[in-house]
Design a protein around this motif. Sequence first.
Motif, PDB file in Angstrom:
ATOM      1  N   CYS A 488       0.839  -1.192   0.000  1.00  0.00           N
ATOM      2  CA  CYS A 488       0.000   0.000   0.000  1.00  0.00           C
ATOM      3  C   CYS A 488       0.877   1.246   0.000  1.00  0.00           C
ATOM      4  CB  CYS A 488      -0.906  -0.008   1.223  1.00  0.00           C
ATOM      5  SG  CYS A 488      -1.977   1.445   1.314  1.00  0.00           S
ATOM      6  N   VAL A 489       0.856   1.994  -1.094  1.00  0.00           N
ATOM      7  CA  VAL A 489       1.519   3.297  -1.149  1.00  0.00           C
ATOM      8  C   VAL A 489       0.546   4.314  -0.565  1.00  0.00           C
ATOM      9  CG1 VAL A 489       2.529   5.053  -2.649  1.00  0.00           C
ATOM     10  CG2 VAL A 489       2.803   2.622  -3.206  1.00  0.00           C
ATOM     11  N   THR A 490       0.962   5.013   0.481  1.00  0.00           N
ATOM     12  CA  THR A 490       0.023   5.896   1.185  1.00  0.00           C
ATOM     13  C   THR A 490       0.730   7.137   1.706  1.00  0.00           C
ATOM     14  OG1 THR A 490      -1.588   5.978   2.982  1.00  0.00           O
ATOM     15  CG2 THR A 490       0.392   4.672   3.376  1.00  0.00           C
ATOM     16  N   HIS A 491      -0.064   8.170   1.994  1.00  0.00           N
ATOM     17  CA  HIS A 491       0.442   9.366   2.657  1.00  0.00           C
ATOM     18  C   HIS A 491      -0.234   9.539   4.020  1.00  0.00           C
ATOM     19  CE1 HIS A 491      -3.321  10.585   0.833  1.00  0.00           C
ATOM     20  NE2 HIS A 491      -3.374  11.601   1.676  1.00  0.00           N
ATOM     21  N   LEU A 492      -1.054   8.555   4.401  1.00  0.00           N
ATOM     22  CA  LEU A 492      -1.805   8.652   5.641  1.00  0.00           C
ATOM     23  C   LEU A 492      -1.132   7.837   6.754  1.00  0.00           C
ATOM     24  CD1 LEU A 492      -5.461   8.213   4.285  1.00  0.00           C
ATOM     25  CD2 LEU A 492      -4.285  10.338   4.868  1.00  0.00           C
ATOM     26  N   PRO A 493      -0.810   8.469   7.888  1.00  0.00           N
ATOM     27  CA  PRO A 493      -0.175   7.722   8.978  1.00  0.00           C
ATOM     28  C   PRO A 493      -1.088   6.642   9.548  1.00  0.00           C
ATOM     29  CG  PRO A 493      -0.815   9.939   9.691  1.00  0.00           C
ATOM     30  CD  PRO A 493      -0.988   9.903   8.211  1.00  0.00           C
ATOM     31  N   GLN A 494      -2.409   6.881   9.547  1.00  0.00           N
ATOM     32  CA  GLN A 494      -3.337   5.892  10.092  1.00  0.00           C
ATOM     33  C   GLN A 494      -3.313   4.601   9.263  1.00  0.00           C
ATOM     34  OE1 GLN A 494      -4.033   8.995   9.263  1.00  0.00           O
ATOM     35  NE2 GLN A 494      -5.322  10.038  10.817  1.00  0.00           N
ATOM     36  N   VAL A 495      -3.069   4.750   7.958  1.00  0.00           N
ATOM     37  CA  VAL A 495      -2.960   3.574   7.091  1.00  0.00           C
ATOM     38  C   VAL A 495      -1.576   2.952   7.238  1.00  0.00           C
ATOM     39  CG1 VAL A 495      -2.986   2.746   4.703  1.00  0.00           C
ATOM     40  CG2 VAL A 495      -4.668   4.448   5.452  1.00  0.00           C
ATOM     41  N   ALA A 496      -0.545   3.788   7.181  1.00  0.00           N
ATOM     42  CA  ALA A 496       0.825   3.290   7.253  1.00  0.00           C
ATOM     43  C   ALA A 496       1.077   2.537   8.555  1.00  0.00           C
ATOM     44  CB  ALA A 496       1.805   4.442   7.106  1.00  0.00           C
ATOM     45  N   GLY A 497       0.457   2.979   9.656  1.00  0.00           N
ATOM     46  CA  GLY A 497       0.679   2.344  10.945  1.00  0.00           C
ATOM     47  C   GLY A 497       0.120   0.942  11.033  1.00  0.00           C
ATOM     48  N   ASN A 498      -0.746   0.563  10.134  1.00  0.00           N
ATOM     49  CA  ASN A 498      -1.354  -0.764  10.163  1.00  0.00           C
ATOM     50  C   ASN A 498      -0.534  -1.815   9.426  1.00  0.00           C
ATOM     51  OD1 ASN A 498      -4.244  -1.082  11.391  1.00  0.00           O
ATOM     52  ND2 ASN A 498      -4.189   0.987  10.521  1.00  0.00           N
ATOM     53  N   GLY A 499       0.533  -1.398   8.776  1.00  0.00           N
ATOM     54  CA  GLY A 499       1.331  -2.356   8.018  1.00  0.00           C
ATOM     55  C   GLY A 499       2.082  -3.329   8.901  1.00  0.00           C
ATOM     56  N   HIS A 500       2.291  -4.540   8.405  1.00  0.00           N
ATOM     57  CA  HIS A 500       3.142  -5.498   9.105  1.00  0.00           C
ATOM     58  C   HIS A 500       4.603  -5.080   8.984  1.00  0.00           C
ATOM     59  CE1 HIS A 500      -0.515  -7.951   8.299  1.00  0.00           C
ATOM     60  NE2 HIS A 500      -0.252  -8.437   9.508  1.00  0.00           N
ATOM     61  N   GLN A 501       4.921  -4.409   7.860  1.00  0.00           N
ATOM     62  CA  GLN A 501       6.245  -3.826   7.685  1.00  0.00           C
ATOM     63  C   GLN A 501       6.104  -2.516   6.916  1.00  0.00           C
ATOM     64  OE1 GLN A 501       6.368  -7.439   7.096  1.00  0.00           O
ATOM     65  NE2 GLN A 501       5.174  -7.261   5.214  1.00  0.00           N
ATOM     66  N   HIS A 502       7.155  -1.714   6.975  1.00  0.00           N
ATOM     67  CA  HIS A 502       7.068  -0.346   6.472  1.00  0.00           C
ATOM     68  C   HIS A 502       8.336  -0.051   5.669  1.00  0.00           C
ATOM     69  CE1 HIS A 502       5.731   4.034   7.526  1.00  0.00           C
ATOM     70  NE2 HIS A 502       6.336   3.994   6.355  1.00  0.00           N
ATOM     71  N   MET A 503       8.146   0.513   4.468  1.00  0.00           N
ATOM     72  CA  MET A 503       9.288   0.900   3.640  1.00  0.00           C
ATOM     73  C   MET A 503       9.213   2.389   3.364  1.00  0.00           C
ATOM     74  SD  MET A 503       9.892  -2.346   1.145  1.00  0.00           S
ATOM     75  CE  MET A 503      11.654  -2.150   1.292  1.00  0.00           C
ATOM     76  N   PHE A 504      10.396   3.001   3.333  1.00  0.00           N
ATOM     77  CA  PHE A 504      10.477   4.453   3.161  1.00  0.00           C
ATOM     78  C   PHE A 504      11.214   4.777   1.869  1.00  0.00           C
ATOM     79  CE2 PHE A 504      12.854   8.464   3.901  1.00  0.00           C
ATOM     80  CZ  PHE A 504      11.757   9.318   4.013  1.00  0.00           C
ATOM     81  N   VAL A 505      10.646   5.714   1.093  1.00  0.00           N
ATOM     82  CA  VAL A 505      11.243   6.143  -0.170  1.00  0.00           C
ATOM     83  C   VAL A 505      11.869   7.514   0.035  1.00  0.00           C
ATOM     84  CG1 VAL A 505      10.805   6.676  -2.595  1.00  0.00           C
ATOM     85  CG2 VAL A 505       9.523   4.848  -1.474  1.00  0.00           C
ATOM     86  N   ASN A 506      13.107   7.632  -0.400  1.00  0.00           N
ATOM     87  CA  ASN A 506      13.849   8.888  -0.192  1.00  0.00           C
ATOM     88  C   ASN A 506      14.502   9.297  -1.505  1.00  0.00           C
ATOM     89  OD1 ASN A 506      15.057  11.060   1.184  1.00  0.00           O
ATOM     90  ND2 ASN A 506      16.954   9.890   1.401  1.00  0.00           N
ATOM     91  N   LYS A 507      14.437  10.595  -1.797  1.00  0.00           N
ATOM     92  CA  LYS A 507      15.084  11.148  -2.998  1.00  0.00           C
ATOM     93  C   LYS A 507      16.189  12.095  -2.561  1.00  0.00           C
ATOM     94  CE  LYS A 507      12.864  14.128  -5.615  1.00  0.00           C
ATOM     95  NZ  LYS A 507      11.913  14.691  -6.603  1.00  0.00           N
ATOM     96  N   PHE A 508      17.373  12.008  -3.222  1.00  0.00           N
ATOM     97  CA  PHE A 508      18.498  12.873  -2.843  1.00  0.00           C
ATOM     98  C   PHE A 508      19.361  13.129  -4.072  1.00  0.00           C
ATOM     99  CE2 PHE A 508      19.695   8.479  -2.311  1.00  0.00           C
ATOM    100  CZ  PHE A 508      20.971   8.397  -2.848  1.00  0.00           C
ATOM    101  N   ASN A 509      20.245  14.106  -3.945  1.00  0.00           N
ATOM    102  CA  ASN A 509      21.180  14.449  -5.020  1.00  0.00           C
ATOM    103  C   ASN A 509      22.553  13.891  -4.688  1.00  0.00           C
ATOM    104  OD1 ASN A 509      19.393  15.957  -6.622  1.00  0.00           O
ATOM    105  ND2 ASN A 509      19.589  17.707  -5.244  1.00  0.00           N
ATOM    106  N   LYS A 510      23.182  13.290  -5.709  1.00  0.00           N
ATOM    107  CA  LYS A 510      24.520  12.734  -5.522  1.00  0.00           C
ATOM    108  C   LYS A 510      25.323  12.959  -6.792  1.00  0.00           C
ATOM    109  CE  LYS A 510      26.978   8.495  -4.329  1.00  0.00           C
ATOM    110  NZ  LYS A 510      26.844   7.052  -4.012  1.00  0.00           N
ATOM    111  N   GLY A 511      26.398  13.752  -6.645  1.00  0.00           N
ATOM    112  CA  GLY A 511      27.243  14.031  -7.805  1.00  0.00           C
ATOM    113  C   GLY A 511      26.518  14.752  -8.906  1.00  0.00           C
ATOM    114  N   GLY A 512      25.572  15.615  -8.527  1.00  0.00           N
ATOM    115  CA  GLY A 512      24.823  16.366  -9.532  1.00  0.00           C
ATOM    116  C   GLY A 512      23.696  15.590 -10.174  1.00  0.00           C
ATOM    117  N   GLN A 513      23.423  14.368  -9.669  1.00  0.00           N
ATOM    118  CA  GLN A 513      22.335  13.561 -10.211  1.00  0.00           C
ATOM    119  C   GLN A 513      21.350  13.200  -9.111  1.00  0.00           C
ATOM    120  OE1 GLN A 513      24.170  10.214 -12.346  1.00  0.00           O
ATOM    121  NE2 GLN A 513      23.485  11.174 -14.235  1.00  0.00           N
TER     122      GLN A 513
END
Length: 552
Positions: A488-513
Amino acid sequence: MLCQLSINNFAIVRFLELDFKAGMTTITGETGAGKSIAIDALGLCLGNRSDANTVRPGASKTEISARFTLHDVPQAKRWLEDNDLDNEEDCILRRTINSDGRSRAYINGNPVPVTQLKAIGQLLIGIHGQHAHHAMLKSEHQLTLLDSYANHKLLIDSVQASYQRTKHIENELKQLELAQQERIARKQLLQYQVEELNEFNLGDGEFRDIEQEHKKLANGSELIDSCQASLALLSEHEDHNVESLLNKVIQLADNLQTMDEKLAPVASMLNEGLIQIQESRSEIEDYLSRLELDPEHFAHLEARLSQVMQLARKHHVAPEDLYSHHMALKNELAMLSDDETRLDEIRQELATSQQAYLTHAQKLSQSRQRYAKELDKLVTRSIHELNMPKGKFTIAVNFNPDMSNSLGCDQVEFLVSTNPGQPLQPIAKVASGGELSRIGLGIQVITAKKVATPTLIFDEVDVGISGPTAAVVGRMLRSLGESTQVFCVTHLPQVAGNGHQHMFVNKFNKGGQTETTMKPLDKEQRVNELARLLAGDIITENTLANARELIQ
């Protein structure tokens, strides 16, 4: 279920290798971080359309692979076996896309067409997107949702097979009817031609016989004179005939062989010659005795020969081919008559096929009506839980033979009443955006429980939902995750908290990319992420306490 996903050089992902577990996995991240990027990559492994833009800038190709276990998916194992792609243990789907846009697909290491990825993918994963509730406004999608819940595939297959047969017969009938006027004109011409040739009644090989007999009678006088002259030379001339002269030679040869035995063969050959001459004379005498010059018969032959020539010119064939031409015209006329019979037969076939189609369509309609009542109660109960306590949901199934198609004759319409005292109306007319989201989510969860797909993905299906309703959605998805692997891709903490496991997506810059990563969160990291979803950048002890409470 999906065990592992490996992504190389896909869009803004450089490299990801993710291991997944059973149950419900929630995926969160900051806005714009690419929370759905793994799902998009997985979609390529499932046969979605690709292009060169999917390749990470600077890379030569994108490569994505997904590994599934098949312990509880017998239909997928059977499909692999039927297509000689069985791996005995797992199923590995792989897709590569070159920077020039060329794509290759593999199943268990075997190169396959993309269509086969789609076929096996439908047995492994069901994806519910954030705009699925908008599709629910369309009557054809409403029908699909009802059929997914009812899971009466055999009834649908029977209707489709019957419909295709009916269409095939209709097309054949149409073609025969379009050609009917041309066929009628051709048949009239053939009837005239065949009657004319039938009346003349030329036999097989008769022209050759007529021609030979006519030639003989036309030269009758010359035949008689020549035969009589031949007989005179052979035996009847008093002074000089072949037979008497040969007898004299034979006498001389007999005397010679008494003087020299080497001349014995000569005497023998001369005797044989005498026998041949006597037999030739007998043949000519016999022929001459039977030769009749009947003027009436000759006139008959001449008239018939003339008619053969006339008919051959009329039909543009050689005289010797007139008989075979006559037979060909008779066969064509018979075939045209058969076509008329076929028209009557095919009209009867069409009526029978149409009745069979209606019978199958009625059985399918009865099944839809039965499951519609069952789904009515479940969806109504679901929307009550989703903060629509007075809402009512009903599926209208109307059987209409005039709108027949490959899916039957039913017009399906979702009707809803969101407030007390309001009549049931089409869902598109009365449901607000938030209400539509809740109704749609309820239907998706209910139908997902009924369909035997081992992995389900819900991509931001909770858009427009918040507060207590979001908590109910989370519990619904977690309950589904007890028996099915759920992402379940979600933005709601009430939904995210019900997961058996939780994955986090992060975007960052590295070497100009720009790069995107996805990683599993431990318990403490998960608390912090839920707190961020609850409060944004300012996280307090109260927020953290709320986050811990959501997980519990």
